[in-house]
Design a protein around this motif. Sequence first.
Motif, PDB file in Angstrom:
ATOM      1  N   VAL A 212       8.169  11.747  12.197  1.00  9.48           N
ATOM      2  CA  VAL A 212       8.338  11.372  10.795  1.00  9.48           C
ATOM      3  C   VAL A 212       8.045  12.614   9.965  1.00  9.48           C
ATOM      4  N   LEU A 213       8.958  12.938   9.063  1.00 11.61           N
ATOM      5  CA  LEU A 213       8.770  14.091   8.180  1.00 11.61           C
ATOM      6  C   LEU A 213       8.375  13.596   6.789  1.00 11.61           C
ATOM      7  N   LEU A 214       7.345  14.213   6.245  1.00  7.81           N
ATOM      8  CA  LEU A 214       6.906  13.892   4.886  1.00  7.81           C
ATOM      9  C   LEU A 214       7.085  15.130   4.012  1.00  7.81           C
ATOM     10  N   ALA A 215       7.695  14.937   2.854  1.00  5.77           N
ATOM     11  CA  ALA A 215       7.906  16.064   1.934  1.00  5.77           C
ATOM     12  C   ALA A 215       7.917  15.539   0.501  1.00  5.77           C
ATOM     13  N   PRO A 216       6.744  15.086   0.031  1.00  5.09           N
ATOM     14  CA  PRO A 216       6.727  14.506  -1.316  1.00  5.09           C
ATOM     15  C   PRO A 216       6.940  15.567  -2.396  1.00  5.09           C
ATOM     16  N   PRO A 217       7.369  15.157  -3.577  1.00  4.79           N
ATOM     17  CA  PRO A 217       7.544  16.108  -4.683  1.00  4.79           C
ATOM     18  C   PRO A 217       6.240  16.846  -5.024  1.00  4.79           C
ATOM     19  N   PHE A 218       6.409  18.026  -5.598  1.00  2.00           N
ATOM     20  CA  PHE A 218       5.251  18.899  -5.873  1.00  2.00           C
ATOM     21  C   PHE A 218       4.328  18.308  -6.946  1.00  2.00           C
ATOM     22  N   ILE A 219       4.775  17.258  -7.627  1.00  2.00           N
ATOM     23  CA  ILE A 219       3.965  16.647  -8.688  1.00  2.00           C
ATOM     24  C   ILE A 219       3.073  15.529  -8.145  1.00  2.00           C
ATOM     25  N   VAL A 220       3.081  15.327  -6.826  1.00  2.00           N
ATOM     26  CA  VAL A 220       2.320  14.226  -6.231  1.00  2.00           C
ATOM     27  C   VAL A 220       0.827  14.369  -6.542  1.00  2.00           C
ATOM     28  N   GLN A 221       0.154  13.241  -6.715  1.00  2.00           N
ATOM     29  CA  GLN A 221      -1.277  13.226  -7.047  1.00  2.00           C
ATOM     30  C   GLN A 221      -2.066  12.485  -5.955  1.00  2.00           C
ATOM     31  N   PRO A 222      -3.419  12.672  -5.937  1.00  2.00           N
ATOM     32  CA  PRO A 222      -4.203  12.066  -4.843  1.00  2.00           C
ATOM     33  C   PRO A 222      -3.971  10.565  -4.664  1.00  2.00           C
ATOM     34  N   GLN A 223      -3.841   9.819  -5.776  1.00  2.00           N
ATOM     35  CA  GLN A 223      -3.636   8.369  -5.599  1.00  2.00           C
ATOM     36  C   GLN A 223      -2.296   8.066  -4.920  1.00  2.00           C
ATOM     37  N   ASP A 224      -1.298   8.943  -5.144  1.00  2.00           N
ATOM     38  CA  ASP A 224      -0.004   8.760  -4.464  1.00  2.00           C
ATOM     39  C   ASP A 224      -0.153   9.024  -2.969  1.00  2.00           C
ATOM     40  N   ILE A 225      -0.954  10.042  -2.652  1.00  2.00           N
ATOM     41  CA  ILE A 225      -1.170  10.378  -1.224  1.00  2.00           C
ATOM     42  C   ILE A 225      -1.786   9.167  -0.518  1.00  2.00           C
ATOM     43  N   GLU A 226      -2.745   8.532  -1.185  1.00  2.00           N
ATOM     44  CA  GLU A 226      -3.363   7.343  -0.575  1.00  2.00           C
ATOM     45  C   GLU A 226      -2.308   6.273  -0.309  1.00  2.00           C
ATOM     46  N   THR A 227      -1.448   6.045  -1.286  1.00  2.00           N
ATOM     47  CA  THR A 227      -0.409   5.016  -1.118  1.00  2.00           C
ATOM     48  C   THR A 227       0.532   5.390   0.031  1.00  2.00           C
ATOM     49  N   ILE A 228       0.906   6.678   0.084  1.00  2.00           N
ATOM     50  CA  ILE A 228       1.825   7.133   1.144  1.00  2.00           C
ATOM     51  C   ILE A 228       1.210   6.864   2.520  1.00  2.00           C
ATOM     52  N   VAL A 229      -0.043   7.300   2.692  1.00  2.00           N
ATOM     53  CA  VAL A 229      -0.676   7.192   4.016  1.00  2.00           C
ATOM     54  C   VAL A 229      -0.871   5.718   4.387  1.00  2.00           C
ATOM     55  N   GLU A 230      -1.256   4.916   3.404  1.00  2.00           N
ATOM     56  CA  GLU A 230      -1.476   3.492   3.694  1.00  2.00           C
ATOM     57  C   GLU A 230      -0.154   2.804   4.092  1.00  2.00           C
ATOM     58  N   ARG A 231       0.894   3.042   3.298  1.00  2.00           N
ATOM     59  CA  ARG A 231       2.174   2.389   3.619  1.00  2.00           C
ATOM     60  C   ARG A 231       2.764   2.922   4.925  1.00  2.00           C
ATOM     61  N   LEU A 232       2.608   4.215   5.161  1.00  2.00           N
ATOM     62  CA  LEU A 232       3.137   4.794   6.393  1.00  2.00           C
ATOM     63  C   LEU A 232       2.401   4.216   7.603  1.00  2.00           C
ATOM     64  N   GLY A 233       1.069   4.066   7.467  1.00  2.00           N
ATOM     65  CA  GLY A 233       0.282   3.467   8.559  1.00  2.00           C
ATOM     66  C   GLY A 233       0.808   2.080   8.890  1.00  2.00           C
ATOM     67  N   GLY A 234       1.047   1.283   7.849  1.00  2.00           N
ATOM     68  CA  GLY A 234       1.567  -0.071   8.060  1.00  2.00           C
ATOM     69  C   GLY A 234       2.935  -0.040   8.726  1.00  2.00           C
ATOM     70  N   ALA A 235       3.773   0.901   8.279  1.00  2.04           N
ATOM     71  CA  ALA A 235       5.140   0.979   8.814  1.00  2.04           C
ATOM     72  C   ALA A 235       5.127   1.390  10.284  1.00  2.04           C
ATOM     73  N   ILE A 236       4.316   2.391  10.626  1.00  4.65           N
ATOM     74  CA  ILE A 236       4.264   2.858  12.025  1.00  4.65           C
ATOM     75  C   ILE A 236       3.714   1.755  12.927  1.00  4.65           C
ATOM     76  N   ASP A 237       2.637   1.113  12.488  1.00  2.03           N
ATOM     77  CA  ASP A 237       2.048   0.055  13.324  1.00  2.03           C
ATOM     78  C   ASP A 237       3.030  -1.099  13.521  1.00  2.03           C
ATOM     79  N   ALA A 238       3.733  -1.466  12.442  1.00  3.93           N
ATOM     80  CA  ALA A 238       4.699  -2.579  12.553  1.00  3.93           C
ATOM     81  C   ALA A 238       5.868  -2.182  13.461  1.00  3.93           C
ATOM     82  N   ALA A 239       6.331  -0.942  13.342  1.00  2.98           N
ATOM     83  CA  ALA A 239       7.458  -0.493  14.168  1.00  2.98           C
ATOM     84  C   ALA A 239       7.063  -0.492  15.641  1.00  2.98           C
ATOM     85  N   ILE A 240       5.858  -0.031  15.939  1.00  2.00           N
ATOM     86  CA  ILE A 240       5.427   0.005  17.348  1.00  2.00           C
ATOM     87  C   ILE A 240       5.209  -1.416  17.866  1.00  2.00           C
TER      88      ILE A 240
END
Length: 444
Positions: free
Chosen positions: A411-439
């Motif tokens: 999985v490649l992640l390349a968020p826009p340069f304007i991303v903020q810490p709260q966005d990073i939290e959302t990204i990691v949380e949603r990605l965790g859910g997506a990977i676990d559900a896919a597996i």
Amino acid sequence: MTHILHRQIRQDYPRAATARGLYIHDKDGKAYLDASGGAAVSCLGHGHPDVVAAMHAQIDTLAYAHTSFFTTDAAEELADDLIAHAPAGMSHVYLVSGGSEAIEASLKLARQYFVEKGQPQRRHFIARRQSYHGNTLGALAVGGNEWRRKQFQPLLIETHHVSPCYEYRGRRDDETAEQYGQRLADELDAQIRTLGPDTVIAFVAETVVGATSGAVPPVPGYFRKVREVCDRHGVLLILDEVMSGMGRTGTLHACQQEGIAPDLMTIAKGLGGGYAAIGAVLVGGKIMDAISAGSGLFQHGHTYIGHPVSCAAALAVQRVIRRDKLLDNVVRQGDLLQRRLRERFGNHHHVGDIRGRGLFQGIELVEDRGEKKPFDPAVKLNARIKAEAMARGLLVYPMGGTIDGARGDHVLLAPPFIVQPQDIETIVERLGGAIDAAIAGVRG
Ligand SMILES: Cc1ncc(COP(=O)(O)O)c(C=O)c1O
């Protein structure tokens, strides 16, 4: 019923309707956090008012003038700006409409350089397995992804491929990163000698490998050794920074972190940030010198090269990045993203490697961590992750064939340069859910 030949004709795509900042909204009103900037394109996020205003102003003044008749302020100013911030030795810019065009132009420029210099026998390109340089025939030929090349193989120019710099899978347990880099440089040296040093035009490589391997950085010193090998044999070095360049890794050019400069460099995605179709080749002074002492023209050209609206957009994108000191944010948020990915996935049974630089991070999925065994390609884990992420309102860029064009998922992640810490939290949380559900889906 659609009349578009979509990428996947059996798939239904949601219709993107509006976009602002980090979010794209579809026609049904669903919001997607764009954590990959499409394919590492949208470096400023969506709908940036300064870029939109610059494009409007350009359209109102001059939308198009063919480059065989005119130059324009927009193209000249963009070229000045790019050269003012280019790696050492670059003197000119060739403006095209995207990454594949930039690669095609760089291959032809490299070949023409040697013809101008009275070395027409130079005809070989060497590149690396598992790299991606675009989908036009020349770019596909130098690219090293077997799945993409296979059906078109009979149409491709002869290219020679050496090993990628892929530490997770390529470095032996009994060697250091330094020794691994040396072994790869020796392999390139041997390949050049086998072909005959005076027959080789250039070595082509992505500074940080993107789409086909998932943000794989070189080991320290690798590119310095590669530069030495190329110089020893008079072979040009073409760096492809279409994906990894223009700030994505935390410096404007990824090669700055390697302490080297190429002879030709391709840039695209983050150059226009998705606001316009634009790419470019940064051209080394010695190549320009050979052409000006010789034919005086580059035997190439397309209708839309140097398009004024694209140039105005790209210039505005680059000015905003500098004015708002966004590369500092790339470094800060990139560190945070990597730390949070390690916290979330560092002990995950099915995550073998987390790697990358700046806001260019990759996760490699494995069925068995100890043996680095990939999932069966038939279960299409990467496609499942993409679908699960989209269902959670998250856009990431998963891909299969990570290891050899057939096996492996990342999985490649390349968020826009304007991303903020709260966005990073959302990204990691949603990605965790997506990977676990896919597996879980794969396990049935
Ligand atoms: C490193 C690299 N080079 C070239 C290309 C081709 O660019 P484009 O899709 O704009 O033709 C890409 C696209 O993903 C890329 O990642």
